[in-house]
Structures are given as structure tokens and as C-alpha cells.
Design an enzyme around this catalytic site. Structure first.
Site, PDB file in Angstrom:
ATOM      1  N   ARG A 165       0.800  -1.207   0.074  1.00 11.60           N
ATOM      2  CA  ARG A 165       0.012   0.091   0.071  1.00 11.60           C
ATOM      3  C   ARG A 165       0.910   1.437   0.069  1.00 11.60           C
ATOM      4  O   ARG A 165       0.258   2.464  -0.344  1.00 11.60           O
ATOM      5  CB  ARG A 165      -0.973  -0.257   1.191  1.00 11.60           C
TER       6      ARG A 165
ATOM      7  N   LYS B  92       1.840  -2.149   4.719  1.00  9.21           N
ATOM      8  CA  LYS B  92       1.601  -0.649   4.827  1.00  9.21           C
ATOM      9  C   LYS B  92       2.499  -0.063   5.921  1.00  9.21           C
ATOM     10  O   LYS B  92       2.467  -0.510   7.091  1.00  9.21           O
ATOM     11  CB  LYS B  92       0.324  -0.408   5.064  1.00  9.21           C
TER      12      LYS B  92
ATOM     13  N   HIS C 215       2.506 -15.843   3.149  1.00  7.64           N
ATOM     14  CA  HIS C 215       1.247 -16.464   2.776  1.00  7.64           C
ATOM     15  C   HIS C 215      -0.060 -15.656   3.444  1.00  7.64           C
ATOM     16  O   HIS C 215      -0.156 -15.807   4.813  1.00  7.64           O
ATOM     17  CB  HIS C 215       1.109 -17.819   3.162  1.00  7.64           C
TER      18      HIS C 215
ATOM     19  N   TYR D 122      -0.876  -9.741   7.128  1.00  6.47           N
ATOM     20  CA  TYR D 122      -1.144  -8.306   7.116  1.00  6.47           C
ATOM     21  C   TYR D 122       0.116  -7.617   7.924  1.00  6.47           C
ATOM     22  O   TYR D 122       0.202  -8.182   9.179  1.00  6.47           O
ATOM     23  CB  TYR D 122      -2.434  -7.967   7.443  1.00  6.47           C
TER      24      TYR D 122
ATOM     25  N   ALA E 251       1.680 -18.597   7.703  1.00  3.08           N
ATOM     26  CA  ALA E 251       0.535 -18.338   6.957  1.00  3.08           C
ATOM     27  C   ALA E 251      -0.642 -18.075   7.893  1.00  3.08           C
ATOM     28  O   ALA E 251      -1.008 -18.468   9.018  1.00  3.08           O
ATOM     29  CB  ALA E 251       0.262 -19.631   6.187  1.00  3.08           C
TER      30      ALA E 251
ATOM     31  N   ASN F 255      -2.616  -3.303  14.228  1.00  7.39           N
ATOM     32  CA  ASN F 255      -2.039  -2.001  14.437  1.00  7.39           C
ATOM     33  C   ASN F 255      -2.927  -0.831  14.903  1.00  7.39           C
ATOM     34  O   ASN F 255      -2.261   0.220  15.238  1.00  7.39           O
ATOM     35  CB  ASN F 255      -1.397  -1.507  13.088  1.00  7.39           C
TER      36      ASN F 255
END
Length: 221
Positions: free
Chosen positions: A90, A108, A120, A123, A137, A143
Site C-alpha cells: 500500500r 503498509k 502467505h 497483513y 500463513a 495495528n
């Protein structure tokens, strides 16, 4: 707390972003600086090794980028890194040399040191992952707190105020995070530590340990 410092968590020679940590005691202090640092560093990268793709995206010529991956700037993708099918970067991301960003993984505002693997369905946001750390995975960094308050790091010696609303996880060198784990806001994991699969981590986990659950953290033998 000494154990949470940049010096104790990371091998700075294993990141192109070494200079961003200059003057920082704790690694999360640099999270607000990642974007501007990338813009400054990217413009100095040698053209024989890196090419600029689109707006403020620098990709090493030896990196492998899947045609279905999306990279939004500012971002730097290091030498021999691999960004796989449908990865979503991002912005404000530094991907280290030899690192792997896998299918359906989202990044991000992060620094991935060299040879980090998020391969895998991961985030990773507002986080710093140390040399050779690996997220299994489906493991993610959470966050933002559900109450939207500023993140406090919980340690045996008390809470440490970060002044940040967005703060995922700081993983030291060679940390292994098991599949399906959630690293809650303000998680700091010391180097050479293993986190069991399906764990819910909060606060500080000492270096060289095995995290089985919040009540059972044992020293590696």
C-alpha cells in the site's frame, strides 16, 4: 527497558534503512519517518542496480515482481526480493534484500529487514520485522486498538507510552511466528523467539524464548 531497544532487537547491517534508526532508542520511534526516508533514499539509489517504476517506487533489477502484484509508493524493493502473485504493497514500505512478500499479503508503513518472509496471507502494518524473521500463513499484525487510544507497550516493569495510534509489531532478528497468530498493537518480540501457532500476543516477549500462551513463555533450550 534495554531489551526493547533498536540495538537489542536488530542487526542494522541487514537493512538498507540503517540510517533511519540513527538517534532512535526504540524502533517504533521511526514509524512516522518511513515515508520521507524512502523519498530521500530512493533518489540516491544507483541506476545500475535499481529502476524507478511509477511514482516513488524503486525496484532492484534483480528482484522478482509478479505481474499481478500491486506496489504503491513510496516504496523500495531490495535486491533479490520476491513479491508474489496478488501481493498488495500500500505504500511506505521497504522490502529488504532476499525478502519474500507472498500471495495476498498486504504491507503498509513497514520496514522488512533482509531475508524476511511474509509469504502467505499476511497483513503487516506499522511494523518492523528483523533479519530473517518469518510470519507463518495467516499470521497478522493488528495495528490499531479497538478503543482507538494510543498504544502502550506492556512489560513486566510497567507500561511504555509510544504516543502512536497506529503500531503493529516489532519483531527482532530470527523470530518465528506460527500460523494464524495475531500480534496485537504494541507487540515487541525479542530476537530468536518462537511463537506457537494460533497465539494471541500482547506486550513484550523476551528474546530466546518460546511463546506457548500468555501464561506459558519458556526459555529455549
Amino acid at each position: 527497558m534495554k531489551e526493547l531497544t533498536v540495538k537489542e532487537l536488530y542487526t542494522l547491517e541487514e537493512t538498507i534503512a540503517k540510517d533511519i534508526f540513527e538517534g532512535a532508542t526504540y524502533p517504533w520511534e521511526v514509524l512516522p519517518k518511513i515515508s520521507s526516508f524512502i523519498l530521500e533514499l530512493g533518489s540516491t539509489l544507483p541506476e545500475e542496480d535499481y529502476e524507478k517504476r511509477g511514482e516513488n517506487v524503486w525496484v532492484a533489477k534483480s528482484a522478482k515482481i509478479a505481474p499481478t502484484a500491486y506496489i504503491n509508493g513510496p516504496a523500495i524493493i531490495g535486491k533479490d526480493a520476491e513479491v508474489r502473485h496478488c501481493a498488495f504493497i500500500r505504500g511506505n514500505a521497504i522490502v529488504g534484500e532476499g525478502a519474500v512478500v507472498g500471495n495476498s499479503t498486504e504491507l503498509k508503513n513497514v520496514i522488512l529487514f533482509n531475508k524476511v518472509q511474509v509469504p502467505h496471507y499476511n497483513y503487516v502494518g506499522d511494523s518492523i520485522l528483523g533479519y530473517k524473521s518469518h510470519m507463518g500463513a495467516g499470521s497478522i499484525t493488528s495495528n490499531v486498538k479497538s478503543d482507538k487510544k494510543l498504544v502502550v507497550i506492556h512489560t513486566p516493569e510497567g507500561g511504555i507510552e509510544t504516543g502512536l495510534k497506529k503500531f503493529g509489531a516489532m519483531l527482532g532478528d530470527n523470530v518465528e511466528v506460527g500460523c494464524g497468530t495475531v500480534l496485537n498493537p504494541g507487540s515487541v518480540v525479542g530476537k530468536e523467539t518462537n511463537i506457537y501457532p494460533l497465539s494471541m500476543v500482547r506486550g513484550y516477549v523476551p528474546a530466546g524464548s518460546i511463546y506457548k500462551n500468555k501464561n506459558e513463555i519458556v526459555e529455549k533450550q
